[in-house]
Design an enzyme around this catalytic site. Structure first.
Site, PDB file in Angstrom:
ATOM      1  N   GLU A  71    -115.907 -11.437 -40.322  1.00  0.00           N
ATOM      2  CA  GLU A  71    -115.375 -11.999 -39.084  1.00  0.00           C
ATOM      3  C   GLU A  71    -115.567 -13.503 -39.027  1.00  0.00           C
ATOM      4  OE1 GLU A  71    -116.038  -8.086 -36.326  1.00  0.00           O
ATOM      5  OE2 GLU A  71    -116.618 -10.037 -35.570  1.00  0.00           O
ATOM      6  N   CYS A  96    -116.579 -20.718 -36.487  1.00  0.00           N
ATOM      7  CA  CYS A  96    -117.878 -20.101 -36.735  1.00  0.00           C
ATOM      8  C   CYS A  96    -117.729 -19.271 -38.014  1.00  0.00           C
ATOM      9  CB  CYS A  96    -118.247 -19.233 -35.533  1.00  0.00           C
ATOM     10  SG  CYS A  96    -119.788 -18.351 -35.722  1.00  0.00           S
ATOM     11  N   CYS A 112    -126.391  -8.426 -42.846  1.00  0.00           N
ATOM     12  CA  CYS A 112    -127.526  -9.347 -42.754  1.00  0.00           C
ATOM     13  C   CYS A 112    -128.799  -8.540 -42.905  1.00  0.00           C
ATOM     14  CB  CYS A 112    -127.509 -10.044 -41.391  1.00  0.00           C
ATOM     15  SG  CYS A 112    -128.842 -11.250 -41.188  1.00  0.00           S
ATOM     16  N   CYS A 123    -132.786  -8.707 -36.723  1.00  0.00           N
ATOM     17  CA  CYS A 123    -133.223  -9.178 -35.400  1.00  0.00           C
ATOM     18  C   CYS A 123    -132.883  -8.094 -34.376  1.00  0.00           C
ATOM     19  CB  CYS A 123    -132.554 -10.498 -35.036  1.00  0.00           C
ATOM     20  SG  CYS A 123    -133.027 -11.836 -36.156  1.00  0.00           S
ATOM     21  N   CYS A 143    -129.543  -8.322 -32.216  1.00  0.00           N
ATOM     22  CA  CYS A 143    -128.312  -8.785 -32.862  1.00  0.00           C
ATOM     23  C   CYS A 143    -127.514  -7.632 -33.466  1.00  0.00           C
ATOM     24  CB  CYS A 143    -128.659  -9.794 -33.948  1.00  0.00           C
ATOM     25  SG  CYS A 143    -127.212 -10.446 -34.802  1.00  0.00           S
ATOM     26  N   GLY A 154    -124.851 -13.099 -40.970  1.00  0.00           N
ATOM     27  CA  GLY A 154    -125.616 -13.498 -42.155  1.00  0.00           C
ATOM     28  C   GLY A 154    -126.623 -14.590 -41.895  1.00  0.00           C
ATOM     29  N   GLU A 155    -127.501 -14.779 -42.864  1.00  0.00           N
ATOM     30  CA  GLU A 155    -128.517 -15.829 -42.789  1.00  0.00           C
ATOM     31  C   GLU A 155    -128.195 -16.861 -43.880  1.00  0.00           C
ATOM     32  OE1 GLU A 155    -131.041 -17.088 -41.027  1.00  0.00           O
ATOM     33  OE2 GLU A 155    -131.319 -18.489 -42.679  1.00  0.00           O
ATOM     34  N   SER A 205    -127.253 -22.753 -39.074  1.00  0.00           N
ATOM     35  CA  SER A 205    -128.220 -22.111 -38.179  1.00  0.00           C
ATOM     36  C   SER A 205    -129.068 -21.118 -38.963  1.00  0.00           C
ATOM     37  CB  SER A 205    -127.454 -21.389 -37.066  1.00  0.00           C
ATOM     38  OG  SER A 205    -128.348 -20.744 -36.188  1.00  0.00           O
ATOM     39  N   SER A 249    -132.988 -20.571 -34.793  1.00  0.00           N
ATOM     40  CA  SER A 249    -133.042 -19.536 -33.762  1.00  0.00           C
ATOM     41  C   SER A 249    -134.507 -19.251 -33.481  1.00  0.00           C
ATOM     42  CB  SER A 249    -132.333 -18.272 -34.264  1.00  0.00           C
ATOM     43  OG  SER A 249    -130.987 -18.585 -34.533  1.00  0.00           O
ATOM     44  N   LEU A 250    -134.981 -19.695 -32.329  1.00  0.00           N
ATOM     45  CA  LEU A 250    -136.409 -19.557 -32.019  1.00  0.00           C
ATOM     46  C   LEU A 250    -136.631 -18.323 -31.135  1.00  0.00           C
ATOM     47  CD1 LEU A 250    -139.176 -20.932 -32.452  1.00  0.00           C
ATOM     48  CD2 LEU A 250    -138.769 -22.202 -30.330  1.00  0.00           C
ATOM     49  N   HIS A 251    -136.030 -18.332 -29.972  1.00  0.00           N
ATOM     50  CA  HIS A 251    -135.991 -17.185 -29.055  1.00  0.00           C
ATOM     51  C   HIS A 251    -137.326 -16.774 -28.433  1.00  0.00           C
ATOM     52  CE1 HIS A 251    -131.975 -17.146 -30.415  1.00  0.00           C
ATOM     53  NE2 HIS A 251    -132.086 -16.309 -31.411  1.00  0.00           N
ATOM     54  N   ASN A 267    -125.638 -11.851 -25.129  1.00  0.00           N
ATOM     55  CA  ASN A 267    -124.417 -11.046 -25.092  1.00  0.00           C
ATOM     56  C   ASN A 267    -124.786  -9.610 -25.329  1.00  0.00           C
ATOM     57  OD1 ASN A 267    -122.313 -13.078 -24.897  1.00  0.00           O
ATOM     58  ND2 ASN A 267    -123.216 -13.756 -26.815  1.00  0.00           N
ATOM     59  N   CYS A 284    -121.865 -14.806 -29.984  1.00  0.00           N
ATOM     60  CA  CYS A 284    -122.978 -14.750 -30.937  1.00  0.00           C
ATOM     61  C   CYS A 284    -123.540 -13.344 -31.069  1.00  0.00           C
ATOM     62  CB  CYS A 284    -124.148 -15.598 -30.472  1.00  0.00           C
ATOM     63  SG  CYS A 284    -123.761 -17.285 -30.253  1.00  0.00           S
TER      64      CYS A 284
HETATM   65  N1  SAH Z   1    -128.992 -15.972 -39.170  1.00  0.00           N
HETATM   66  C1  SAH Z   1    -128.699 -17.218 -38.506  1.00  0.00           C
HETATM   67  C2  SAH Z   1    -127.241 -17.415 -38.131  1.00  0.00           C
HETATM   68  C3  SAH Z   1    -126.463 -16.278 -37.518  1.00  0.00           C
HETATM   69  S1  SAH Z   1    -126.848 -15.806 -35.863  1.00  0.00           S
HETATM   70  C4  SAH Z   1    -129.615 -17.398 -37.315  1.00  0.00           C
HETATM   71  O1  SAH Z   1    -130.382 -16.496 -37.006  1.00  0.00           O
HETATM   72  O2  SAH Z   1    -129.605 -18.466 -36.720  1.00  0.00           O
HETATM   73  C5  SAH Z   1    -126.261 -17.068 -34.820  1.00  0.00           C
HETATM   74  C6  SAH Z   1    -126.964 -17.120 -33.467  1.00  0.00           C
HETATM   75  O3  SAH Z   1    -126.584 -16.020 -32.621  1.00  0.00           O
HETATM   76  C7  SAH Z   1    -128.474 -17.030 -33.585  1.00  0.00           C
HETATM   77  O4  SAH Z   1    -129.094 -17.987 -32.756  1.00  0.00           O
HETATM   78  C8  SAH Z   1    -128.745 -15.631 -33.092  1.00  0.00           C
HETATM   79  O5  SAH Z   1    -130.066 -15.475 -32.712  1.00  0.00           O
HETATM   80  C9  SAH Z   1    -127.733 -15.495 -31.987  1.00  0.00           C
HETATM   81  N2  SAH Z   1    -127.509 -14.137 -31.507  1.00  0.00           N
HETATM   82  C10 SAH Z   1    -127.641 -12.987 -32.178  1.00  0.00           C
HETATM   83  N3  SAH Z   1    -127.381 -11.927 -31.388  1.00  0.00           N
HETATM   84  C11 SAH Z   1    -127.051 -12.403 -30.187  1.00  0.00           C
HETATM   85  C12 SAH Z   1    -126.653 -11.808 -28.956  1.00  0.00           C
HETATM   86  N4  SAH Z   1    -126.526 -10.490 -28.833  1.00  0.00           N
HETATM   87  N5  SAH Z   1    -126.394 -12.638 -27.920  1.00  0.00           N
HETATM   88  C13 SAH Z   1    -126.479 -13.972 -28.065  1.00  0.00           C
HETATM   89  N6  SAH Z   1    -126.853 -14.589 -29.185  1.00  0.00           N
HETATM   90  C14 SAH Z   1    -127.131 -13.817 -30.250  1.00  0.00           C
END
Ligand code: SAH
Length: 343
Positions: free
Chosen positions: A90, A103, A110, A114, A117, A157-158, A189, A212-214, A288, A331
């Site tokens: 995608e 994007c 992946c 997470c 995700c 993906g990462e 990212s 991506s810290l979160h 999301n 995302c």
């Molecule tokens: N693996 C990389 C890049 C892909 S994810 C990374 O982790 O940064 C891109 C972004 O989308 C990341 O910040 C990820 O944490 C975020 N993301 C993943 N699932 C999501 C969701 N359900 N809602 C909003 N952001 C999300």
């Protein structure tokens, strides 16, 4: 036979010079491919017959077909592209006032898993090649007749788990003889793969780095992102300090607001404590919802409170508007539906 889209000007130049051609021939070929968009070597009229023969004996120009296109109410578009081995990936196109952002997906599936995700629900099948990343842009520019100005490597993906291919992809799209996408308009990212961050720092590119810290504490972060076990926050922050020292560039921290998990004012204060001496921005992202997962996004009010708390303590923050949620193009929402349909 190699797909020409996988070559950098430098790699093509090396090959051509080795065969007795001139370095500027590589620039000519790039111009034909990316600027004039001519896909038949026979029409590369300012090059010698010998060069055209060498190209057709060693390279092909192969594109990725678009198998589906979805348009969101806000204009965001999501595409499914078919890879030669049958996998679907995608890609998303977003339109902003300042330009068009694509994007890009860097892997099929992946491995990071997470918890919030959708992409992580599927294990990695394979890395994408540099050509397959370039072709996401080529396919969409051609389909929409637009020029993409910004690229974020934030699809499935990462990127740092596919480091060399992603770096090569960046070199290709950054070339002044090709797509000419400025380094500062490219963002990679990562979920926080420390060796990747350090290797990226060494390259000293002007490309933006997002992390991506979160969560600002290890317990919460590990519950959301298993990779935090391997590279806990302290190590992650040390690697980012090295990155900042080497590149003098600001890091963007992505922080997803999930109700009751990481969105309290206490969490905000911890984030301030972690970042107050770091050259950075924080990007607050609304969660999301993913049908298969139980997490809920923070209420708007809580989101605003969290934001105010950061800003009032001197942290530079933005609140990212979500695009494409109605077509599952936001995302972390990529891929899941189609995969499930195929089960
Ligand atoms: N693996 C990389 C890049 C892909 S994810 C990374 O982790 O940064 C891109 C972004 O989308 C990341 O910040 C990820 O944490 C975020 N993301 C993943 N699932 C999501 C969701 N359900 N809602 C909003 N952001 C999300």
């Amino acid at each position: 036979m190699k797909n020409l889209y996988g070559e950098t000007v430098a790699s093509l130049c090396e090959d051509l010079v080795e065969k007795g051609f001139k370095p500027f021939n590589a620039k000519q070929v790039f111009t034909w491919l990316y600027k004039k968009k001519v896909y038949d070597f026979a029409q590369y009229t300012d090059t010698s017959k010998a060069l055209r023969e060498h190209l057709s004996e060693n390279y092909v120009i192969r594109h990725l077909p678009i198998s589906e296109r979805h348009v969101s109410k806000d204009g965001t578009k999501k595409y499914l592209l078919a890879l030669p081995d049958g996998h679907l990936i995608e890609t998303v196109l977003m339109e902003q006032d300042y330009g068009k952002t694509i994007c890009v997906t860097s892997q099929v599936g992946c491995n990071l898993g997470c918890a919030f995700c959708a992409s992580g629900l599927f294990e990695k099948v394979r890395d994408l090649t540099p050509a397959e990343m370039v072709l996401q842009i080529v396919a969409i520019e051609a389909r929409e007749d637009v020029r993409v100005s910004h690229v974020v490597i934030m699809g499935t993906g990462e990127p740092f788990d596919n480091f060399d291919n992603v770096m090569r992809f960046i070199d290709i799209i950054n070339s002044p003889y090709g797509m000419e996408i400025g380094a500062r308009k490219i963002t990679v990212s990562t979920a926080g793969l420390v060796p990747g961050i350090l290797a990226f720092a060494d390259l000293q590119k002007q490309v933006n780095l997002a992390v991506s810290l979160h969560a600002a504490d290890d317990k919460t972060r590990t519950s959301l992102m298993p990779i935090n076990r391997k590279y806990p926050i302290k190590r992650l922050m040390e690697s980012l300090q090295t990155y900042i020292e080497k590149t003098n560039r600001r890091v963007t921290f992505e922080y997803l607001l999930i109700a009751g998990v990481n969105d309290s004012l206490h969490d905000a204060d911890r984030l301030v404590g972690l970042l107050k001496d770091t050259l950075c921005y924080v990007n607050l992202i609304p969660f999301n919802e993913v049908a298969e997962l139980d997490y809920k996004g923070s209420e708007e009010k809580q989101h605003a409170r969290f934001y105010d708390r950061l800003v009032s303590q001197g942290i530079r923050a933005t609140s990212r508007r979500e695009l494409g949620a109605d077509i599952d193009a936001a995302c972390g929402q990529l891929r899941i539906k189609e995969e499930c349909d195929n089960l």
